[in-house]
Design an enzyme around this catalytic site. Structure first.
Site, mmCIF file in Angstrom:
data_model
loop_
_atom_site.group_PDB
_atom_site.id
_atom_site.type_symbol
_atom_site.label_atom_id
_atom_site.label_comp_id
_atom_site.label_asym_id
_atom_site.label_seq_id
_atom_site.Cartn_x
_atom_site.Cartn_y
_atom_site.Cartn_z
ATOM 1 C CG ASP A 244 6.702 3.890 19.534
ATOM 2 O OD1 ASP A 244 7.530 2.964 19.497
ATOM 3 O OD2 ASP A 244 6.824 4.951 18.891
ATOM 4 C CD GLU B 177 0.394 -9.832 16.104
ATOM 5 O OE1 GLU B 177 1.379 -10.484 16.555
ATOM 6 O OE2 GLU B 177 0.428 -9.263 15.011
ATOM 7 C CB ALA C 32 -4.664 -2.809 7.526
ATOM 8 N NE ARG D 285 -4.815 -12.609 4.034
ATOM 9 C CZ ARG D 285 -5.628 -11.646 4.436
ATOM 10 N NH1 ARG D 285 -5.822 -11.440 5.744
ATOM 11 N NH2 ARG D 285 -6.244 -10.891 3.559
ATOM 12 C CG HIS E 116 0.176 -5.777 8.363
ATOM 13 N ND1 HIS E 116 0.629 -6.913 8.998
ATOM 14 C CD2 HIS E 116 -1.121 -6.021 8.052
ATOM 15 C CE1 HIS E 116 -0.358 -7.796 9.049
ATOM 16 N NE2 HIS E 116 -1.437 -7.280 8.485
ATOM 17 C CG HIS F 7 -3.659 -11.170 13.114
ATOM 18 N ND1 HIS F 7 -3.978 -9.881 12.772
ATOM 19 C CD2 HIS F 7 -2.432 -11.115 13.674
ATOM 20 C CE1 HIS F 7 -2.994 -9.081 13.124
ATOM 21 N NE2 HIS F 7 -2.034 -9.806 13.676
ATOM 22 C CG LEU F 8 -10.726 -12.954 12.585
ATOM 23 C CD1 LEU F 8 -11.196 -11.678 11.935
ATOM 24 C CD2 LEU F 8 -11.890 -13.820 12.990
ATOM 25 N NE ARG G 269 -11.785 -6.883 5.996
ATOM 26 C CZ ARG G 269 -10.733 -6.712 6.779
ATOM 27 N NH1 ARG G 269 -10.870 -6.813 8.085
ATOM 28 N NH2 ARG G 269 -9.563 -6.435 6.278
ATOM 29 C CG ASN H 242 -7.636 -8.464 14.541
ATOM 30 O OD1 ASN H 242 -6.780 -7.910 13.841
ATOM 31 N ND2 ASN H 242 -8.486 -9.354 14.057
ATOM 32 N N PRO I 82 -9.391 -1.386 12.220
ATOM 33 C CG PRO I 82 -7.800 -0.667 10.702
ATOM 34 C CD PRO I 82 -7.993 -0.939 12.156
ATOM 35 C CG ASN I 83 -11.462 -2.108 6.872
ATOM 36 O OD1 ASN I 83 -12.333 -1.312 6.510
ATOM 37 N ND2 ASN I 83 -10.185 -1.939 6.568
ATOM 38 N NE ARG J 290 -3.269 -9.122 3.750
ATOM 39 C CZ ARG J 290 -4.161 -8.137 3.832
ATOM 40 N NH1 ARG J 290 -4.352 -7.522 4.973
ATOM 41 N NH2 ARG J 290 -4.872 -7.762 2.784
ATOM 42 C CE1 TYR K 205 -9.083 -11.110 7.614
ATOM 43 C CE2 TYR K 205 -10.395 -10.148 5.841
ATOM 44 C CZ TYR K 205 -9.199 -10.261 6.521
ATOM 45 O OH TYR K 205 -8.098 -9.541 6.124
HETATM 46 C C1 DQA Z 1 -6.418 -9.318 10.170
HETATM 47 C C2 DQA Z 1 -5.259 -9.518 9.196
HETATM 48 C C3 DQA Z 1 -4.796 -8.187 8.637
HETATM 49 O O1 DQA Z 1 -3.744 -8.394 7.713
HETATM 50 C C4 DQA Z 1 -5.935 -7.486 7.924
HETATM 51 O O2 DQA Z 1 -5.511 -6.215 7.477
HETATM 52 C C5 DQA Z 1 -7.156 -7.394 8.752
HETATM 53 C C6 DQA Z 1 -7.565 -8.556 9.523
HETATM 54 C C7 DQA Z 1 -6.992 -10.678 10.654
HETATM 55 O O3 DQA Z 1 -7.689 -10.680 11.651
HETATM 56 O O4 DQA Z 1 -6.786 -11.706 10.006
HETATM 57 O O5 DQA Z 1 -7.866 -6.393 8.733
HETATM 58 O O6 DQA Z 1 -5.957 -8.629 11.305
#
Ligand code: DQA
Length: 156
Positions: A101, A112, A91, A121, A94, A114-115, A31, A88, A23-24, A125, A36
């Site tokens: 699962d 996994e 959110a 943070r 978390h 993450h940017l 964003r 990635n 998401p997002n 998170r 990011y």
């Molecule tokens: C994220 C870190 C997450 O905590 C956050 O909710 C994101 C982006 C990252 O790529 O840094 O949406 O996954």
């Protein structure tokens, strides 16, 4: 002279890596750029395709704002012919025991990504359900996190 047998099937095929974004992450570029960066998801996909070509990997990038869609993609990844997954989960990282699962349920290794570095943070998170099942985590390097994760996938 008898010809040598053909190489095993897998040796003739380009390994395919699935990159899933939650998401997002479709909003990357605009964003919270201070957190990011300014690269869009299309920029990241282009980076990964270029590095993938150098590594002999085929990369496919997908994004969804829906947890169930991410679950479906994880469950289908092996039958779709992917060798590993970069995830990635945004959110959902978390919050989603369902993603934990699913990663445990499938045979493919999941890395996994993450940017940002969630451990630096907000407290909420710091917990990563994805990280409990992933074989590796790359975070805090901006768009480069994905490239490093792809290099690790190549080495698996
Ligand atoms: C994220 C870190 C997450 O905590 C956050 O909710 C994101 C982006 C990252 O790529 O840094 O949406 O996954």
């Amino acid at each position: 002279m008898p010809s040598s047998p053909p190489p095993p099937h897998s040796a003739t095929q380009t390994r395919r890596i699935l990159v899933l974004n939650g998401p997002n992450l479709n909003l990357l570029g605009t964003r919270e750029p201070a957190i990011y960066g300014s690269a869009t998801l299309a920029d990241i996909a282009a980076l990964l395709e270029a590095r993938g070509e150098e590594l002999g990997l085929e990369v496919e990038c997908r994004q969804s704002n829906h947890e169930g869609v991410l679950l479906d993609w994880l469950q289908q990844a092996e039958s779709e012919g992917f060798a590993s997954v970069l995830l990635n989960a945004g959110a959902y990282t978390h919050t989603s025991i369902a993603l934990l699962d699913a990663i445990r349920a499938i045979a493919l290794p999941v890395i996994e990504v993450h940017l940002s570095d969630p451990s630096q943070r907000e407290e909420f998170r710091h917990l990563s359900y994805v990280g409990m099942a992933a074989v590796d985590t790359v975070q805090g390097l901006g768009a480069q996190s994905y490239v490093v994760a792809l290099e690790r996938a190549a080495a698996l």
